[in-house]
Every structure is written in C-alpha cells, then in structure tokens.
Design a protein around this motif. Structure first.
Motif, PDB file in Angstrom:
ATOM      1  N   LEU A 194       1.155  -0.915   0.275  1.00 41.91           N
ATOM      2  CA  LEU A 194       0.000  -0.481  -0.111  1.00 41.91           C
ATOM      3  C   LEU A 194       0.724   1.341  -0.182  1.00 41.91           C
ATOM      4  N   CYS A 195       1.961   0.889  -0.267  1.00 40.27           N
ATOM      5  CA  CYS A 195       2.847   2.533  -0.104  1.00 40.27           C
ATOM      6  C   CYS A 195       4.110   2.730  -1.230  1.00 40.27           C
ATOM      7  N   ALA A 196       4.438   1.197  -1.647  1.00 39.91           N
ATOM      8  CA  ALA A 196       5.131   1.583  -2.596  1.00 39.91           C
ATOM      9  C   ALA A 196       6.903   1.927  -1.809  1.00 39.91           C
ATOM     10  N   THR A 197       7.549   1.742  -1.109  1.00 42.56           N
ATOM     11  CA  THR A 197       8.633   3.192  -0.803  1.00 42.56           C
ATOM     12  C   THR A 197       9.527   1.588  -0.126  1.00 42.56           C
ATOM     13  N   CYS A 198       8.646   0.052  -0.987  1.00 42.73           N
ATOM     14  CA  CYS A 198      10.209  -0.901  -1.109  1.00 42.73           C
ATOM     15  C   CYS A 198      10.512  -1.599  -2.286  1.00 42.73           C
ATOM     16  N   HIS A 199      10.000  -0.396  -2.994  1.00 46.42           N
ATOM     17  CA  HIS A 199      10.708  -0.307  -4.608  1.00 46.42           C
ATOM     18  C   HIS A 199      11.516  -0.880  -5.165  1.00 46.42           C
ATOM     19  N   VAL A 200      11.918  -2.198  -5.696  1.00 49.75           N
ATOM     20  CA  VAL A 200      13.103  -2.133  -6.119  1.00 49.75           C
ATOM     21  C   VAL A 200      12.947  -2.343  -7.943  1.00 49.75           C
ATOM     22  N   GLU A 201      13.942  -2.484  -7.983  1.00 44.33           N
ATOM     23  CA  GLU A 201      14.311  -2.923 -10.050  1.00 44.33           C
ATOM     24  C   GLU A 201      15.356  -4.256  -9.546  1.00 44.33           C
ATOM     25  N   VAL A 202      14.615  -4.751 -10.413  1.00 42.81           N
ATOM     26  CA  VAL A 202      15.011  -6.359 -11.056  1.00 42.81           C
ATOM     27  C   VAL A 202      16.271  -6.076 -12.209  1.00 42.81           C
ATOM     28  N   VAL A 203      17.097  -5.699 -11.448  1.00 40.33           N
ATOM     29  CA  VAL A 203      18.160  -6.024 -12.464  1.00 40.33           C
ATOM     30  C   VAL A 203      18.379  -7.123 -13.346  1.00 40.33           C
ATOM     31  N   GLU A 204      18.531  -8.293 -12.553  1.00 39.42           N
ATOM     32  CA  GLU A 204      18.635  -9.577 -13.181  1.00 39.42           C
ATOM     33  C   GLU A 204      17.575 -10.566 -12.604  1.00 39.42           C
ATOM     34  N   GLY A 205      17.024 -11.641 -12.936  1.00 36.48           N
ATOM     35  CA  GLY A 205      16.288 -12.547 -12.473  1.00 36.48           C
ATOM     36  C   GLY A 205      15.175 -12.039 -12.864  1.00 36.48           C
ATOM     37  N   LEU A 206      14.522 -11.141 -13.434  1.00 40.86           N
ATOM     38  CA  LEU A 206      12.833 -10.786 -13.455  1.00 40.86           C
ATOM     39  C   LEU A 206      12.386 -12.395 -13.622  1.00 40.86           C
ATOM     40  N   HIS A 207      12.840 -12.394 -15.222  1.00 44.02           N
ATOM     41  CA  HIS A 207      12.212 -13.674 -15.740  1.00 44.02           C
ATOM     42  C   HIS A 207      11.900 -14.920 -13.997  1.00 44.02           C
ATOM     43  N   THR A 208      12.364 -15.165 -13.524  1.00 43.87           N
ATOM     44  CA  THR A 208      11.962 -16.315 -12.512  1.00 43.87           C
ATOM     45  C   THR A 208      10.918 -15.937 -11.272  1.00 43.87           C
ATOM     46  N   LEU A 209      10.412 -15.233 -11.379  1.00 45.32           N
ATOM     47  CA  LEU A 209       9.786 -14.528 -10.111  1.00 45.32           C
ATOM     48  C   LEU A 209       8.300 -14.713 -10.400  1.00 45.32           C
ATOM     49  N   PRO A 210       7.581 -14.812  -9.468  1.00 43.23           N
ATOM     50  CA  PRO A 210       5.728 -15.055 -10.103  1.00 43.23           C
ATOM     51  C   PRO A 210       5.783 -13.679 -10.850  1.00 43.23           C
ATOM     52  N   GLN A 211       4.371 -13.141 -11.296  1.00 46.92           N
ATOM     53  CA  GLN A 211       3.553 -12.255 -12.227  1.00 46.92           C
ATOM     54  C   GLN A 211       3.131 -11.325 -10.696  1.00 46.92           C
ATOM     55  N   ALA A 212       3.270 -10.458 -10.677  1.00 45.72           N
ATOM     56  CA  ALA A 212       2.508  -9.498  -9.514  1.00 45.72           C
ATOM     57  C   ALA A 212       1.741  -9.381  -9.568  1.00 45.72           C
ATOM     58  N   SER A 213       0.956  -9.460  -8.609  1.00 42.24           N
ATOM     59  CA  SER A 213      -0.734  -8.757  -8.600  1.00 42.24           C
ATOM     60  C   SER A 213      -1.291  -7.868  -8.814  1.00 42.24           C
ATOM     61  N   ASP A 214      -2.063  -7.544  -9.113  1.00 45.59           N
ATOM     62  CA  ASP A 214      -3.182  -6.375  -9.608  1.00 45.59           C
ATOM     63  C   ASP A 214      -3.144  -5.365  -8.120  1.00 45.59           C
ATOM     64  N   GLN A 215      -3.145  -5.638  -7.091  1.00 44.34           N
ATOM     65  CA  GLN A 215      -2.586  -4.965  -6.547  1.00 44.34           C
ATOM     66  C   GLN A 215      -1.364  -4.095  -6.079  1.00 44.34           C
ATOM     67  N   GLU A 216      -0.156  -4.978  -6.475  1.00 48.60           N
ATOM     68  CA  GLU A 216       1.210  -4.282  -6.990  1.00 48.60           C
ATOM     69  C   GLU A 216       1.283  -3.387  -7.546  1.00 48.60           C
ATOM     70  N   LEU A 217       0.713  -4.031  -8.942  1.00 44.88           N
ATOM     71  CA  LEU A 217       0.492  -3.426 -10.339  1.00 44.88           C
ATOM     72  C   LEU A 217       0.134  -1.715  -9.741  1.00 44.88           C
ATOM     73  N   ASP A 218      -0.462  -1.621  -9.827  1.00 42.75           N
ATOM     74  CA  ASP A 218      -1.615  -0.519  -8.873  1.00 42.75           C
ATOM     75  C   ASP A 218      -0.915   0.208  -8.232  1.00 42.75           C
ATOM     76  N   MET A 219       0.340  -0.112  -7.429  1.00 43.94           N
ATOM     77  CA  MET A 219       1.041   0.496  -6.565  1.00 43.94           C
ATOM     78  C   MET A 219       2.354   1.320  -7.398  1.00 43.94           C
ATOM     79  N   LEU A 220       2.623   0.100  -8.014  1.00 41.51           N
ATOM     80  CA  LEU A 220       3.854   0.138  -9.211  1.00 41.51           C
ATOM     81  C   LEU A 220       3.096   1.711 -10.051  1.00 41.51           C
ATOM     82  N   ASP A 221       1.900   1.493 -10.006  1.00 42.87           N
ATOM     83  CA  ASP A 221       1.944   2.516 -11.619  1.00 42.87           C
ATOM     84  C   ASP A 221       1.504   4.017 -10.413  1.00 42.87           C
TER      85      ASP A 221
END
Length: 110
Positions: free
Chosen positions: A50-77
């Motif tokens: 709910l705050c996005a203060t733990c925002h990280v950029e995945v430089v390598e290995g993004l393909h190994t993570l599960p898809q972001a949820s709608d809630q996570e995507l909304d916060m990143l937006d």
C-alpha cells in the motif's frame, strides 16, 4: 552451498553492490530480508503493498519471479520512476530458482 541458500546481489541507492546469502526455507519477504540486513527500507505499510516504499528494480532474474498481482501493479503505477523491471520487495518471497538475482533499491526514504 546449502540447498536452501541462494545469493542475491543488492545495489544500494549509493551504487554499492553487496551479495546477500538468503535462506529460502524461511517465510520472509525480500523487504523483510533487506530490513534485517540493515538496508534502509521504510516499508511504511508493513508489507501489504500500500505504500511502494520498498520499490526495487530487478536488474537480473525478473523472469524467475511470479507475475505481479493487480494490487502490486496498481501501487507501482503511482511511482514516477517505475518501469517493467519494478517490483515491490514486500510481495517477493524468494525460492531456489531466484539464485543469482540482482536488485537495485529504489524506494523512498521519507
């Protein structure tokens, strides 16, 4: 190396790179692991996306993570510097297949 221990490279806000050894058999999010490793992560909302203060950029290995949820995507937006490699560390629980992942801390400090 232990079967349940992976290495994750963390790039701090000042550009310093460190390798963390992360156990995958504990139920902690990447945000909790970063905080426990003395990285400055506000995590104002306590890890409920709910705050996005733990925002990280995945430089390598993004393909190994599960898809972001709608809630996570909304916060990143809501973030001006978010892109296709952005994730919220509070929503990431690392597994053995994330070994070698590299992230950059981007979340706000206030």
């Amino acid at each position: 190396m232990d079967d349940n221990l992976i290495q994750v490279t963390v790039i701090d806000r000042d550009g310093a790179e460190n390798i963390l050894e992360v156990p995958t058999d504990i139920n902690l999010s990447l945000m909790e692991i970063l905080k426990a490793s003395d990285y400055e992560i506000l995590a104002t909302c306590g890890g409920i996306a709910l705050c996005a203060t733990c925002h990280v950029e995945v430089v390598e290995g993004l393909h190994t993570l599960p898809q972001a949820s709608d809630q996570e995507l909304d916060m990143l937006d809501t973030l001006p510097d978010a892109d296709d490699q952005s994730r919220l560390a509070c929503q990431l629980y690392l597994q053995n297949n994330n070994n070698g992942m590299k992230i950059k801390i981007k979340g706000a400090l206030q």
